[in-house]
Design an enzyme around this catalytic site. Structure first.
Site, PDB file in Angstrom:
ATOM      1  N   THR A 103       1.399   2.695  14.099  1.00  0.00           N
ATOM      2  CA  THR A 103       1.314   2.099  12.764  1.00  0.00           C
ATOM      3  C   THR A 103       2.523   1.207  12.504  1.00  0.00           C
ATOM      4  O   THR A 103       3.651   1.603  12.740  1.00  0.00           O
ATOM      5  CB  THR A 103       1.260   3.195  11.686  1.00  0.00           C
ATOM      6  OG1 THR A 103       0.214   4.106  11.987  1.00  0.00           O
ATOM      7  CG2 THR A 103       1.012   2.587  10.312  1.00  0.00           C
ATOM      8  N   ALA A 104       2.283  -0.008  12.022  1.00  0.00           N
ATOM      9  CA  ALA A 104       3.319  -0.986  11.665  1.00  0.00           C
ATOM     10  C   ALA A 104       4.014  -1.622  12.863  1.00  0.00           C
ATOM     11  O   ALA A 104       4.956  -2.386  12.684  1.00  0.00           O
ATOM     12  CB  ALA A 104       4.365  -0.379  10.728  1.00  0.00           C
ATOM     13  N   ALA A 105       3.540  -1.348  14.079  1.00  0.00           N
ATOM     14  CA  ALA A 105       4.170  -1.965  15.254  1.00  0.00           C
ATOM     15  C   ALA A 105       4.052  -3.481  15.199  1.00  0.00           C
ATOM     16  O   ALA A 105       5.033  -4.218  15.403  1.00  0.00           O
ATOM     17  CB  ALA A 105       3.535  -1.431  16.531  1.00  0.00           C
ATOM     18  N   GLY A 106       2.831  -3.968  14.935  1.00  0.00           N
ATOM     19  CA  GLY A 106       2.624  -5.412  14.854  1.00  0.00           C
ATOM     20  C   GLY A 106       3.360  -6.031  13.681  1.00  0.00           C
ATOM     21  O   GLY A 106       3.904  -7.138  13.788  1.00  0.00           O
ATOM     22  N   ASP A 107       3.384  -5.334  12.549  1.00  0.00           N
ATOM     23  CA  ASP A 107       4.095  -5.843  11.375  1.00  0.00           C
ATOM     24  C   ASP A 107       5.594  -5.929  11.640  1.00  0.00           C
ATOM     25  O   ASP A 107       6.259  -6.884  11.216  1.00  0.00           O
ATOM     26  CB  ASP A 107       3.840  -4.940  10.173  1.00  0.00           C
ATOM     27  CG  ASP A 107       2.378  -4.907   9.769  1.00  0.00           C
ATOM     28  OD1 ASP A 107       1.671  -5.896  10.007  1.00  0.00           O
ATOM     29  OD2 ASP A 107       1.944  -3.874   9.211  1.00  0.00           O
ATOM     30  N   ALA A 164       4.114  -5.697   2.876  1.00  0.00           N
ATOM     31  CA  ALA A 164       5.345  -4.947   2.624  1.00  0.00           C
ATOM     32  C   ALA A 164       6.047  -4.584   3.920  1.00  0.00           C
ATOM     33  O   ALA A 164       7.276  -4.685   4.025  1.00  0.00           O
ATOM     34  CB  ALA A 164       5.031  -3.688   1.819  1.00  0.00           C
ATOM     35  N   LYS A 177       0.499  -4.334   5.095  1.00  0.00           N
ATOM     36  CA  LYS A 177       0.996  -5.291   6.075  1.00  0.00           C
ATOM     37  C   LYS A 177       2.069  -6.210   5.506  1.00  0.00           C
ATOM     38  O   LYS A 177       3.079  -6.487   6.142  1.00  0.00           O
ATOM     39  CB  LYS A 177      -0.166  -6.126   6.633  1.00  0.00           C
ATOM     40  CG  LYS A 177      -1.030  -5.380   7.638  1.00  0.00           C
ATOM     41  CD  LYS A 177      -2.053  -6.302   8.269  1.00  0.00           C
ATOM     42  CE  LYS A 177      -2.753  -5.588   9.412  1.00  0.00           C
ATOM     43  NZ  LYS A 177      -1.818  -5.226  10.498  1.00  0.00           N
ATOM     44  N   LYS A 182       1.846  -3.874  26.387  1.00  0.00           N
ATOM     45  CA  LYS A 182       2.098  -4.831  27.478  1.00  0.00           C
ATOM     46  C   LYS A 182       3.134  -5.875  27.098  1.00  0.00           C
ATOM     47  O   LYS A 182       3.915  -6.322  27.945  1.00  0.00           O
ATOM     48  CB  LYS A 182       0.788  -5.518  27.886  1.00  0.00           C
ATOM     49  CG  LYS A 182      -0.246  -4.566  28.477  1.00  0.00           C
ATOM     50  CD  LYS A 182      -1.536  -5.306  28.789  1.00  0.00           C
ATOM     51  CE  LYS A 182      -2.597  -4.351  29.315  1.00  0.00           C
ATOM     52  NZ  LYS A 182      -3.895  -5.043  29.558  1.00  0.00           N
ATOM     53  N   ALA A 207       9.987   1.156  16.447  1.00  0.00           N
ATOM     54  CA  ALA A 207       9.118   1.604  15.358  1.00  0.00           C
ATOM     55  C   ALA A 207       8.066   2.605  15.838  1.00  0.00           C
ATOM     56  O   ALA A 207       7.741   3.560  15.127  1.00  0.00           O
ATOM     57  CB  ALA A 207       8.441   0.405  14.705  1.00  0.00           C
ATOM     58  N   ASN A 223       0.831  -1.199   0.000  1.00  0.00           N
ATOM     59  CA  ASN A 223       0.000   0.000   0.000  1.00  0.00           C
ATOM     60  C   ASN A 223       0.869   1.253   0.000  1.00  0.00           C
ATOM     61  O   ASN A 223       2.019   1.215   0.445  1.00  0.00           O
ATOM     62  CB  ASN A 223      -0.886   0.069   1.257  1.00  0.00           C
ATOM     63  CG  ASN A 223      -1.998  -0.947   1.251  1.00  0.00           C
ATOM     64  OD1 ASN A 223      -2.460  -1.371   0.196  1.00  0.00           O
ATOM     65  ND2 ASN A 223      -2.430  -1.346   2.434  1.00  0.00           N
ATOM     66  N   GLY A 275      -0.010  -5.187  22.462  1.00  0.00           N
ATOM     67  CA  GLY A 275       0.412  -3.799  22.410  1.00  0.00           C
ATOM     68  C   GLY A 275       1.532  -3.459  23.359  1.00  0.00           C
ATOM     69  O   GLY A 275       2.570  -4.136  23.405  1.00  0.00           O
ATOM     70  N   SER A 295       9.665   3.871   9.794  1.00  0.00           N
ATOM     71  CA  SER A 295       9.904   3.700  11.229  1.00  0.00           C
ATOM     72  C   SER A 295      10.496   2.340  11.575  1.00  0.00           C
ATOM     73  O   SER A 295      10.943   2.123  12.710  1.00  0.00           O
ATOM     74  CB  SER A 295       8.588   3.875  11.999  1.00  0.00           C
ATOM     75  OG  SER A 295       7.730   2.762  11.818  1.00  0.00           O
TER      76      SER A 295
END
Length: 302
Positions: free
Chosen positions: A249-253, A42, A40, A225, A284, A11, A223, A293
């Site tokens: 944004t993109a933390a989980g990725d 990328a 996600k 935690k 990030a 995206n 998150g 990031s």
């Protein structure tokens, strides 16, 4: 060096910075606007390659300048883009991300070319899938393509990691049957199992429900935690690093891409790999934006 292949979305992100999210019918002024690479798939591929994995990407883009921008970004990081194809009918995917003053985000997605990823595209990448140590996928591309990719991987001893995001309630059993590890956040876990995540006991209950679906290993991210894990022989919780988040944004990725690079195939170092991934994610969230990031291995000091 791990060989990681990612099947997923590309995206172009438009980031809208606001003090708070608007209420229905309300108009608010923005504090700022920026455009950056995202998606996600990328994001996870970039996180993997920046943490040292030999990374290939299966995705689809349009034929406009946005596509050239994204592919140039991938190449600069040393990613294999042989299987990033151009759609004949749709433009590059777009995401519109509102980020509030506390770093929380709300995201709207236009799938675009991501929805054109087909089983045939997966077959064209079959040699690359067979050569990988593991494959990672998410739900921003059509599920039939993911199923086919995971079937090829399973038949060739390649580990499969599913990030069930955006969440869907009834994941096809055909996909679960060829999924080795699943990595949802707490909201996605609840949608899959119906069990609300409130504490470690409820995370364990979620994991046991997912085991019954055929999954071998479960990691649930929660998150700021940290993250919970459950394997057939062990469970545990790895706390997050405490930082001042400005944009999640993109933390989980970032977590998933970094994890896919450092986790041994037998899961023997799962806590150490999750600690590394938590650290990458914590870096990030301290910078606005998605791909810009995502940190490099040299910046992730434990």
């Amino acid at each position: 060096m791990k060989k990681v292949i990612v099947l997923g979305s590309t995206n172009v992100d438009t980031i809208l910075n606001v003090q708070r999210f608007p209420q229905p019918g309300e108009t608010l002024a923005m504090d700022g606007r920026a455009v950056a690479g995202g998606g996600k798939g990328a994001n996870q591929a970039i996180a993997a390659v920046r943490s040292g994995a030999q990374t290939a990407f299966i995705s689809k883009v349009g034929k406009e300048g946005a596509a050239d921008f994204m592919i140039d970004t991938f190449k600069k990081d040393g990613m294999n883009v042989d299987h990033v194809r151009c759609s004949e009918t749709a433009g590059t995917g777009q995401a519109y991300i509102m980020v509030d003053a506390h770093g929380q985000n709300s995201i709207l997605i236009y799938g675009g070319a991501n929805q054109d990823v087909t089983v045939e595209d997966v077959h064209e990448a079959e040699t690359a899938i067979k050569a990988a140590d593991r494959i990672v996928a998410q739900f921003e591309v059509p599920i039939p393509a993911i199923i086919e990719a995971f079937k090829i991987a399973r038949a060739n001893g390649v580990q499969t990691i599913l990030n069930p995001a955006p969440a869907i309630k009834n994941i096809p059993t055909e996909l679960l049957a060829v999924t080795d590890m699943i990595v949802p956040n707490e909201t996605e876990a609840e949608i899959i199992t119906g069990i609300k995540v409130t504490d470690e006991a409820s995370m364990q209950a979620n994991a046991e429900a997912m085991f019954k679906l055929g999954i071998k290993v479960v990691i649930i991210t929660v998150g700021s935690k940290g993250s919970f894990y459950a394997t057939p022989t062990a469970t545990g919780f790895v706390p997050a690093f405490k930082v001042n988040a400005v944009d999640t944004t993109a933390a989980g990725d970032t977590f998933i891409g970094a994890l896919s690079t450092k986790l041994e195939l037998d899961y023997s170092n799962i806590e150490a790999a999750m600690t590394y991934a938590n650290k990458a994610s914590s870096i990030a969230v301290q910078t606005k934006g998605a791909q810009n990031s995502i940190p490099y291995e040299k910046d992730i000091q434990l």
